[in-house]
Design a protein around this motif. Structure first.
Motif, PDB file in Angstrom:
ATOM      1  N   ALA A   9       0.853  -1.194   0.000  1.00 39.28           N
ATOM      2  CA  ALA A   9       0.000   0.000   0.000  1.00 39.28           C
ATOM      3  C   ALA A   9       0.888   1.242   0.000  1.00 39.28           C
ATOM      4  O   ALA A   9       1.718   1.427   0.902  1.00 39.28           O
ATOM      5  N   VAL A  10       0.733   2.056  -1.025  1.00 40.13           N
ATOM      6  CA  VAL A  10       1.425   3.345  -1.142  1.00 40.13           C
ATOM      7  C   VAL A  10       0.363   4.416  -0.909  1.00 40.13           C
ATOM      8  O   VAL A  10      -0.623   4.481  -1.646  1.00 40.13           O
ATOM      9  N   GLU A  11       0.553   5.232   0.138  1.00 38.68           N
ATOM     10  CA  GLU A  11      -0.491   6.188   0.532  1.00 38.68           C
ATOM     11  C   GLU A  11       0.068   7.606   0.597  1.00 38.68           C
ATOM     12  O   GLU A  11       0.977   7.878   1.374  1.00 38.68           O
ATOM     13  N   LYS A  12      -0.480   8.466  -0.268  1.00 38.76           N
ATOM     14  CA  LYS A  12      -0.168   9.920  -0.260  1.00 38.76           C
ATOM     15  C   LYS A  12       1.343  10.185  -0.300  1.00 38.76           C
ATOM     16  O   LYS A  12       1.855  11.093   0.352  1.00 38.76           O
ATOM     17  N   GLY A  25       1.668  12.987  -3.940  1.00 39.05           N
ATOM     18  CA  GLY A  25       0.514  12.382  -3.269  1.00 39.05           C
ATOM     19  C   GLY A  25       0.024  11.096  -3.931  1.00 39.05           C
ATOM     20  O   GLY A  25      -1.177  10.933  -4.160  1.00 39.05           O
ATOM     21  N   ASP A  27      -1.192   7.382  -4.536  1.00 45.33           N
ATOM     22  CA  ASP A  27      -1.889   6.278  -3.871  1.00 45.33           C
ATOM     23  C   ASP A  27      -1.951   5.092  -4.841  1.00 45.33           C
ATOM     24  O   ASP A  27      -2.539   5.217  -5.920  1.00 45.33           O
ATOM     25  N   SER A  29      -2.169   0.529  -4.679  1.00 47.19           N
ATOM     26  CA  SER A  29      -2.165  -0.691  -3.862  1.00 47.19           C
ATOM     27  C   SER A  29      -2.036  -1.910  -4.766  1.00 47.19           C
ATOM     28  O   SER A  29      -2.449  -1.891  -5.924  1.00 47.19           O
ATOM     29  N   GLY A  62       3.941  10.872   3.299  1.00 51.78           N
ATOM     30  CA  GLY A  62       3.133   9.696   2.996  1.00 51.78           C
ATOM     31  C   GLY A  62       3.682   8.437   3.649  1.00 51.78           C
ATOM     32  O   GLY A  62       4.608   8.491   4.468  1.00 51.78           O
ATOM     33  N   ARG A  63       3.127   7.298   3.245  1.00 53.92           N
ATOM     34  CA  ARG A  63       3.436   6.040   3.938  1.00 53.92           C
ATOM     35  C   ARG A  63       3.423   4.877   2.946  1.00 53.92           C
ATOM     36  O   ARG A  63       2.579   4.830   2.043  1.00 53.92           O
ATOM     37  N   THR A  72       8.407   2.734   4.968  1.00 48.40           N
ATOM     38  CA  THR A  72       8.638   4.078   4.410  1.00 48.40           C
ATOM     39  C   THR A  72      10.071   4.555   4.633  1.00 48.40           C
ATOM     40  O   THR A  72      10.700   5.096   3.721  1.00 48.40           O
ATOM     41  N   TYR A 211      -2.930   1.475 -13.189  1.00 45.47           N
ATOM     42  CA  TYR A 211      -2.946   2.888 -12.826  1.00 45.47           C
ATOM     43  C   TYR A 211      -2.274   3.674 -13.948  1.00 45.47           C
ATOM     44  O   TYR A 211      -1.347   3.175 -14.591  1.00 45.47           O
TER      45      TYR A 211
END
Length: 243
Positions: A9-12, A25, A27, A29, A62-63, A72, A211
Motif C-alpha cells: 500500500a502506497v499512501e499519499k 501524493g 496512492d 495498492s 506519505g506512507r 517508508t 494505474y
C-alpha cells in the motif's frame, strides 16, 4: 479482491529530488496474487515510484506498507529482506559475471538450500539462459539480459516482484516471451507482480488492474480491461502502440 488488506500500500507518497517534487501524493495498492500495471509517458514518475518503494530515495511524505510492515523509512537492504525483489530499469546485470554467477547474486542467503531447484525454475521459464549458463552477462543480447535480470530477482523467492520497464528496447517476439513468463508465474505460483511499463497495451493486457501516472500523480485507475477500453487511455497511450 475487495475488502482485503493490500500486500503493498502506497499512501499519499511524495518524493523529491532536491527541491523538485517527483511524486505528488501517490496512492497505489497491490493485493496478494495480483498483477498490477503502472503506465504513463516517459518522465511521468513511474520509475521514481519503484525506487521509492525500495527505499532509494525515501518518501518525504506519505506512507508505504508491505505485508503489514511500514517500510517508508527502512533501508533498501532491509526492504529486500522482506522479500521484495526488483528487476530494475536498464536491467543492471553484472556484465563480467556468468549467467550462473548473476543468478547466485540474486539468491537470498536464507534460501541457498533451494538454489539448484530455483535455478531450474528460472531455466524452465527462460530456456535461453540455460544455453548461456557459463556466458558472461555482458555478452548476452538485450532480451537475454532482461530474462537474466528477471531470473536474478526470482532467485530471492519474492513475495512481490517489481518489474521496471521489462519490455524497453526489445523486439516484439521477446516482449511476448517475457510477458508470457510473467503471466505463467502469476497463474501457477500466485506470484504478486507490480509492473511499470511504457508499453501500455502489453502491460494492461497482462494486468488485473492498472494505474495511469501523469506528472508524478495517479490520474486514473481501473481493471486492465477497463483501462484498455478507456478512450482517454487509448488516445494517449495506445494509438499505434500495440506490441
Amino acid at each position: 479482491m475487495t475488502g482485503q488488506t493490500p500486500l503493498l500500500a502506497v499512501e499519499k507518497v511524495e518524493t523529491f529530488y532536491g527541491n523538485i517534487r517527483a511524486l505528488n501524493g501517490v496512492d497505489v495498492s497491490v493485493n496478494q496474487g495480483e498483477i498490477v500495471a503502472l503506465i504513463g509517458a516517459n518522465g511521468a514518475g513511474k520509475s521514481t515510484l519503484m525506487m521509492t518503494i525500495c527505499g532509494a530515495p525515501h518518501a518525504r511524505a506519505g506512507r508505504i506498507t508491505f505485508d503489514g510492515t511500514d517500510i517508508t523509512a527502512m533501508p533498501t537492504h532491509e526492504i529486500a529482506r522482506l522479500r521484495i525483489a526488483q528487476s530494475p530499469e536498464g536491467r543492471r546485470i553484472f556484465p563480467r559475471m556468468s549467467v550462473r554467477e548473476n543468478l547466485q547474486m540474486g539468491a537470498s542467503l536464507d534460501n541457498m538450500q533451494y538454489f539448484d531447484q530455483d535455478v531450474e525454475k528460472v531455466f524452465a521459464l527462460f530456456p535461453r539462459l540455460k544455453e548461456r549458463i557459463d556466458q558472461r552477462g555482458g555478452t548476452l543480447s538485450g532480451g537475454e539480459q532482461q530474462m537474466l535480470s528477471i531470473g536474478r530477482a526470482l532467485m530471492a523467492r519474492p513475495k512481490l516482484l517489481l518489474l521496471d520497464e521489462p519490455s524497453l528496447g526489445l523486439a516484439p517476439l521477446i516482449v511476448k516471451q517475457i510477458f508470457d513468463a510473467i503471466r505463467e508465474l502469476n497463474r501457477t505460483e500466485g506470484l504478486t507482480v507490480f509492473l511499470v511499463e511504457q508499453n501500455a497495451f502489453g502491460a494492461l493486457k497482462l494486468a488485473h488492474r492498472g494505474y495511469v501516472m501523469v506528472n508524478g500523480a495517479v490520474t486514473m485507475s481501473g481493471s486492465g480491461r477497463d483501462l484498455l477500453a478507456n478512450p482517454e487511455v487509448r488516445a494517449a497511450y495506445l494509438e499505434g502502440g500495440r506490441h
